[in-house]
Design an enzyme around this catalytic site. Structure first.
Site, mmCIF file in Angstrom:
data_model
loop_
_atom_site.group_PDB
_atom_site.id
_atom_site.type_symbol
_atom_site.label_atom_id
_atom_site.label_comp_id
_atom_site.label_asym_id
_atom_site.label_seq_id
_atom_site.Cartn_x
_atom_site.Cartn_y
_atom_site.Cartn_z
ATOM 1 N N GLU A 251 -10.199 7.784 3.439
ATOM 2 C CA GLU A 251 -11.497 7.241 3.845
ATOM 3 C C GLU A 251 -12.445 8.402 4.166
ATOM 4 O O GLU A 251 -12.028 9.398 4.754
ATOM 5 C CB GLU A 251 -11.286 6.379 5.093
ATOM 6 C CG GLU A 251 -12.511 5.627 5.507
ATOM 7 C CD GLU A 251 -12.138 4.488 6.433
ATOM 8 O OE1 GLU A 251 -11.507 4.758 7.467
ATOM 9 O OE2 GLU A 251 -12.483 3.331 6.122
ATOM 10 N N ARG B 147 -8.973 1.779 2.461
ATOM 11 C CA ARG B 147 -10.027 0.770 2.608
ATOM 12 C C ARG B 147 -10.898 0.633 1.363
ATOM 13 O O ARG B 147 -10.770 1.368 0.393
ATOM 14 C CB ARG B 147 -10.924 1.055 3.791
ATOM 15 C CG ARG B 147 -10.294 0.756 5.118
ATOM 16 C CD ARG B 147 -11.419 0.568 6.136
ATOM 17 N NE ARG B 147 -10.885 0.506 7.474
ATOM 18 C CZ ARG B 147 -10.335 -0.583 7.977
ATOM 19 N NH1 ARG B 147 -10.270 -1.673 7.264
ATOM 20 N NH2 ARG B 147 -9.865 -0.550 9.202
HETATM 21 N N1 DCP Z 1 -15.397 1.587 10.581
HETATM 22 C C1 DCP Z 1 -16.435 0.685 10.743
HETATM 23 N N2 DCP Z 1 -16.911 0.020 9.677
HETATM 24 C C2 DCP Z 1 -16.374 0.193 8.455
HETATM 25 C C3 DCP Z 1 -15.301 1.070 8.264
HETATM 26 C C4 DCP Z 1 -14.825 1.762 9.365
HETATM 27 O O1 DCP Z 1 -16.938 0.509 11.871
HETATM 28 N N3 DCP Z 1 -16.880 -0.483 7.436
HETATM 29 C C5 DCP Z 1 -14.928 2.373 11.745
HETATM 30 C C6 DCP Z 1 -13.688 1.847 12.424
HETATM 31 C C7 DCP Z 1 -13.041 3.093 12.964
HETATM 32 C C8 DCP Z 1 -13.434 4.183 11.971
HETATM 33 O O2 DCP Z 1 -14.594 3.687 11.295
HETATM 34 O O3 DCP Z 1 -13.598 3.416 14.227
HETATM 35 C C9 DCP Z 1 -12.345 4.497 10.976
HETATM 36 O O4 DCP Z 1 -11.755 3.289 10.676
HETATM 37 P P1 DCP Z 1 -10.405 2.966 9.995
HETATM 38 O O5 DCP Z 1 -9.710 1.831 10.640
HETATM 39 O O6 DCP Z 1 -10.688 2.691 8.573
HETATM 40 O O7 DCP Z 1 -9.560 4.289 10.040
HETATM 41 P P2 DCP Z 1 -8.429 4.735 11.023
HETATM 42 O O8 DCP Z 1 -8.387 6.235 10.973
HETATM 43 O O9 DCP Z 1 -8.597 4.092 12.365
HETATM 44 O O10 DCP Z 1 -7.156 4.114 10.338
HETATM 45 P P3 DCP Z 1 -5.640 4.472 10.499
HETATM 46 O O11 DCP Z 1 -5.377 4.885 11.913
HETATM 47 O O12 DCP Z 1 -4.968 3.187 10.109
HETATM 48 O O13 DCP Z 1 -5.364 5.580 9.552
#
Ligand code: DCP
Length: 239
Positions: free
Chosen positions: A56, A113
């Site tokens: 991402e 994602r």
């Molecule tokens: N986010 C958001 N809107 C989106 C995509 C992401 O507000 N359309 C935010 C949510 C998190 C951050 O961006 O605060 C990153 O989100 P992810 O859940 O995709 O990534 P993580 O690093 O938390 O995932 P993981 O721990 O599963 O690797």
């Protein structure tokens, strides 16, 4: 072509699918998408040769322009002001990320994602929280379908849903302590969980690892492969 030939040297290409497949890995904040992808990337040399990982573009959200704006932080600090701006930028950076990985030759591309979870999970959540008003969601929807339909690379062959309870994700988020996410509540994670569930598993019936997708993004059903219903896989991740 030379570099493709060079890279494929020693690979039995007759066993590779003719067309590259793309799967998007979905799941709540902190469920472990990055860890899952890193594990696949580092598992074995064979896998590394077969799978291209597209993480991402979060680094792009934390460092925008020569001024190094952190738009993820701005969104969480003032969600009513920045939800639309942030979701708009998230979309644009996914398009950029897709383009950057479009010419890869590995037969499987795994993306963290998708624009579909952006729309079906996050845009819904921020709209419900009144962080995006009616005019803003209407603007978002007015460009979402036409733009996605004109960029087929954004449409995956299937989804892998990493599924864990909001409590588990909350605990992992507390351990990870990403500075921007200090204000993310368990309730917000519950809302995101429920939106993943109703999007990816509307009719979950015990045991199966293959699920059906309903309500695929807004009006895009026609652009998605007809048998995408059979191409949603989930992994339970509470342990
Ligand atoms: N986010 C958001 N809107 C989106 C995509 C992401 O507000 N359309 C935010 C949510 C998190 C951050 O961006 O605060 C990153 O989100 P992810 O859940 O995709 O990534 P993580 O690093 O938390 O995932 P993981 O721990 O599963 O690797």
């Amino acid at each position: 072509k030379e570099s493709v030939d060079e890279e494929m040297k020693g690979t039995d290409t007759s066993k590779l699918p003719k067309r590259r497949l793309t799967f998007c890995v979905e799941g709540n904040i902190s469920v472990g998408k990055t860890t899952f992808l890193q594990r696949i990337a580092n598992e074995t040399i064979e896998l590394r040769d077969l799978v291209e990982i597209v993480p991402e573009p979060i680094a792009k959200w934390q460092d925008v322009g020569p001024e190094h704006f952190n738009i993820l932080d701005a969104f969480y600090a003032e969600p009513e002001r920045y939800a639309y701006t942030f979701q708009n930028y998230v979309f644009v950076t996914r398009v950029m990320q897709e383009k950057e990985s479009a010419s890869g030759i590995k037969p499987l591309r795994l993306m963290e994602r998708s624009v579909f979870s952006d729309r079906m999970v996050f845009v819904r959540a921020v709209h419900e929280a009144n962080w995006m008003n009616e005019m803003e969601i209407s603007i978002y929807d007015s460009w979402f379908d036409p733009v996605v339909s004109s960029l087929p690379g954004l449409i995956p062959d299937g989804f892998i849903y990493l599924r864990a309870s909001p409590d588990t994700c909350h605990k992992r988020m507390m351990v990870r302590k990403r500075s921007e996410e200090g204000g993310v509540t368990l309730d917000y994670l519950r809302g995101l969980h429920e939106k993943h569930e109703s999007w990816l598993l509307p009719s979950k019936g015990g045991g199966s690892g293959v699920l059906s997708v309903s309500q695929l993004p807004v009006h895009l059903e026609g652009s998605l492969p007809a048998d995408i219903q059979d191409r949603v896989f989930y992994l339970e991740g509470d342990h």
